[in-house]
Design an enzyme around this catalytic site. Structure first.
Site, short mmCIF file in Angstrom:
data_model
loop_
_atom_site.label_atom_id
_atom_site.label_comp_id
_atom_site.label_asym_id
_atom_site.label_seq_id
_atom_site.Cartn_x
_atom_site.Cartn_y
_atom_site.Cartn_z
CG HIS A 109 -1.77 -1.04 1.54
ND1 HIS A 109 -1.39 -2.17 2.20
CD2 HIS A 109 -3.09 -1.19 1.27
CE1 HIS A 109 -2.43 -2.99 2.31
NE2 HIS A 109 -3.48 -2.42 1.76
CG ASP A 112 1.77 -1.08 3.38
OD1 ASP A 112 1.07 -0.76 4.34
OD2 ASP A 112 1.39 -1.89 2.48
CD GLU A 240 -7.75 -8.45 -0.92
OE1 GLU A 240 -6.77 -7.97 -1.52
OE2 GLU A 240 -7.73 -8.73 0.28
CD GLU A 276 -7.03 -11.78 2.44
OE1 GLU A 276 -6.55 -10.85 1.75
OE2 GLU A 276 -7.14 -11.73 3.67
CG HIS A 279 -10.96 -11.37 2.52
ND1 HIS A 279 -10.53 -10.32 1.74
CD2 HIS A 279 -10.27 -11.27 3.68
CE1 HIS A 279 -9.64 -9.61 2.41
NE2 HIS A 279 -9.47 -10.17 3.59
CG ASP A 304 -4.31 -10.99 -1.03
OD1 ASP A 304 -3.42 -10.92 -1.91
OD2 ASP A 304 -4.73 -9.99 -0.41
CG ASP A 315 -9.21 -11.10 7.41
OD1 ASP A 315 -8.88 -12.22 6.98
OD2 ASP A 315 -8.96 -10.04 6.81
CG ASP A 317 -5.36 -11.53 7.34
OD1 ASP A 317 -6.20 -12.08 6.62
OD2 ASP A 317 -5.24 -10.30 7.43
CG ASP A 347 -3.37 -9.81 2.92
OD1 ASP A 347 -2.83 -9.43 3.97
OD2 ASP A 347 -4.32 -9.21 2.38
C1 XLS Z 1 -7.61 -6.86 4.34
C2 XLS Z 1 -7.15 -7.01 2.97
C3 XLS Z 1 -6.00 -6.10 2.56
C4 XLS Z 1 -5.86 -6.07 1.06
C5 XLS Z 1 -5.06 -4.92 0.54
O1 XLS Z 1 -8.36 -7.66 4.87
O2 XLS Z 1 -6.83 -8.34 2.75
O3 XLS Z 1 -4.83 -6.49 3.19
O4 XLS Z 1 -5.29 -7.26 0.59
O5 XLS Z 1 -5.63 -3.70 0.85
NI NI Z 2 -5.85 -9.15 1.12
NI NI Z 3 -7.64 -10.02 4.69
#
Ligand code: XLS
Ligand code: NI
Ligand code: NI
EC number: 5.3.1.5
Length: 446
Positions: A109, A112, A240, A276, A279, A304, A315, A317, A347
C-alpha cells in the site's frame, strides 16, 4: 552460506538464502516442497505460483491487537530519527527479506512504504521519494511488483468510506491516494493494481443510501481505470472481495457479488478479482468456492494466500498450512491455465506471540511449501488420476443428442416435457464425493 543483503546493515543476521532441501530435510530454514526451478508441465513451480510477500503484515505490523500493543521490536522501526529515514530502513529490511526468501514479487500500500501525511503535497513527496528508492532496489535485486494499492481505510477521514463516502470531499481525497498509488505502480512496473474496499460498506441502513454509494463506487473505479490507462498501466485492476470487517457490511461481499457489480457497470474488461482465502471463509464459503466463481467468469486475477481459524469468525490472516485448501485452490488455478499476470501474495501475519525475525521466514517457508505441495498434488490429480474424467462423465448426457441440443438452446420447454414423458423416471446417479476425497488423500500421501 552467502548472506545477501543490500542495505546499510543486515536485518536478518545468521539467515542466508533459503535453500530447497526436499522432504527428508529437518532444517526448518529450508523448503521441503518449493523447488523454484522444478517443472510441472511447461512451467516451473516459480512460474506457476508467482509468490509475493506483502509489505504491510510482514514489515509494518508488529502484532498489536485490540487488547494490547505490538510485541515485535523490529530494528527498522526504531533505528532512525525521522519517519522517512525509518521508511528507508524498512525498505532495506524488506528487500533483504525478499532476496533471502527467494520470492519473485512483493506488494504494498502507498503508506506501507512511505510515511502518510495529511498535506497532499507532502504525502505525494514522501511516496515519490520511496518509490524512487524501491525502483533502485528492484533493479539491484530483480524483484518485481505484483501489485500496488492505496490504503483507503486506516486514516480516520475514511471512517464512513472512501469512494462510497457520503461526503464528496472525502471521495476526492481518496482520489489523491489512488492517483499517487497508480503512478507508483506504473513507475515500478507493477503487474496489477488492487482495490480492497475495507470501508466501502455501511454500519446501518438507517443513514445509508446504498444505491447512490454503489453508483459512486463504480464511477470512482471507472475514473481510476481511465487515469491508469492514460499513464500507461497495462495490467489488471483487481477488486478484492471481503464481506465484512471493518464494516458491518461491505459491498464487495464475495466473488459472485463482485462479478455481478463489474458486469453491471461494464468494468469487467479491465477489472478482475483478487480472491483471499480468509475473506471467502468469512463470507461463509470455502476458499475454493470463491476462486471457482471468479474463474468461471474468466475473472480470477490473483490470490491473497492465507487462512482463517475454524474456531473463530474474524480475519485472522494466518499463513496457509492446510494442504486440502491449497490442493483445492490449485485445482482451480491449473484448470484456468494459470494465474499470470497475478500471483499468490501472502496476505498473512505472524501470531502476536511469534516475535523472532526468524519467524517471518518460517511462516513464509510454510506458506510457500503448502502451495507448492498443493500445486504438485493438483497437477498429479489432473494429469495422472481419473479425477477429470470422472468429473466430465457426470455431464456426459449433455455431450450429445437431446442433452446437447438443450445446452445449445435448441429445445423448448414442451419438447423437454415430451422427452421426459418418453423416458420414465431418471435412473439414480451417485455423486461419489467419497471417491474424490479418497483420491486426494491418496495423492497427498505419495
Ligand atoms: C484486508 C485485505 C487487505 C488487502 C489490501 O483484509 O486483505 O490487506 O489485501 O488492501
Ligand atoms: Ni488481502
Ligand atoms: Ni484479509
Amino acid at each position: 552460506m552467502s548472506t545477501p543483503f543490500i542495505g546499510k546493515r543486515e536485518y536478518f543476521p545468521g539467515i542466508g538464502r533459503i535453500p530447497y532441501e526436499g522432504r527428508e530435510s529437518d532444517n526448518p530454514l529450508s523448503f521441503k516442497h518449493y523447488d523454484a526451478g522444478k517443472k510441472l508441465g511447461d512451467k516451473t513451480m516459480a512460474e506457476h505460483l508467482r509468490f509475493a510477500v506483502c509489505y504491510w503484515h510482514t514489515f509494518c505490523n508488529t502484532g498489536n491487537d485490540p487488547f494490547g500493543p505490538g510485541t515485535r521490536d523490529y530494528l527498522w522501526n526504531r533505528s532512525a530519527d525521522t519517519p522517512l529515514a525509518r521508511a528507508e530502513d524498512k525498505l532495506d529490511a524488506a528487500f533483504e527479506f525478499f532476496t533471502k526468501l527467494g520470492v519473485p514479487y512483493y506488494c504494498f500500500h502507498d503508506n506501507d512504504i512511505a510515511p502518510d501525511a495529511e498535506d497532499v503535497v507532502a504525502y505525494e513527496k514522501n511516496l515519490k521519494h520511496m518509490v524512487a528508492l524501491a525502483g533502485e532496489r528492484q533493479q539491484a535485486t530483480g524483484l518485481k511488483l505484483l501489485w500496488g494499492t492505496a490504503n483507503l481505510f486506516t486514516h480516520p477521514r475514511y471512517m464512513n468510506g472512501a469512494a462510497t463516502n457520503p461526503d464528496f470531499a472525502v471521495v476526492a481525497r481518496a482520489a489523491v491516494q489512488v492517483k499517487a498509488a497508480l503512478e507508483a505502480t506504473v513507475e515500478l512496473g507493477g503487474a496489477n493494481y488492487v482495490f480492497w474496499g475495507g470501508r466501502e460498506g455501511y454500519a446501518t441502513l438507517h443513514n445509508t443510501d446504498t444505491r447512490r454509494e454503489l453508483e459512486h463506487f463504480a464511477r470512482f473505479l471507472a475514473t481510476a481505470r481511465d487515469y491508469g490507462r492514460s499513464i500507461g498501466f497495462k495490467g489488471n485492476f483487481l477488486i478484492e472481495p471481503k464481506p465484512m470487517e471493518p464494516m458491518k457490511h461491505q459491498y464487495d461481499f464475495d466473488a459472485s457479488t463482485v462479478v455481478g457489480f463489474l458486469k453491471q457497470h461494464g468494468l469487467d474488461r479491465d477489472f478482475k478479482l483478487n480472491v483471499e482465502a480468509n475473506h471467502a471463509t468469512l463470507a461463509g464459503h470455502t476458499f475454493e468456492h470463491d476462486l471457482q466463481m471468479a474463474s468461471d467468469h474468466g475473472l480470477l486475477g490473483s490470490i491473497d494466500g492465507n487462512r482463517g481459524n475454524p474456531q473463530n469468525g474474524w480475519d485472522t490472516d494466518q499463513f496457509p498450512s492446510d494442504l486440502y485448501d491449497t490442493v483445492g485452490a490449485m485445482m482451480v488455478v491449473l484448470r484456468q491455465g494459470g494465474l499470470a499476470p497475478g500471483g499468490v501474495n501472502f496476505d498473512a501475519k505472524l501470531r502476536r506471540e511469534s516475535t523472532d525475525g526468524e519467524d517471518l521466514f518460517l511462516a513464509h517457508i510454510g506458506g510457500m511449501d503448502s502451495f507448492a505441495r498443493g500445486l504438485e498434488v493438483a497437477y498429479a490429480l489432473q494429469t495422472q488420476s481419473p479425477w477429470e474424467r470422472w468429473r466430465a462423465e457426470r455431464y456426459a448426457s449433455f455431450d450429445e443428442g437431446p442433452g446437447r441440443d438443450f445446452a445449445q438452446g435448441k429445445t423448448d420447454l414442451a419438447a423437454l416435457r415430451d422427452l421426459a414423458a418418453g423416458h420414465g423416471e431418471p435412473i439414480q446417479t451417485s455423486g461419489k464425493q467419497e471417491r474424490y476425497e479418497n483420491l486426494i488423500n491418496q495423492y497427498l500421501a505419495r
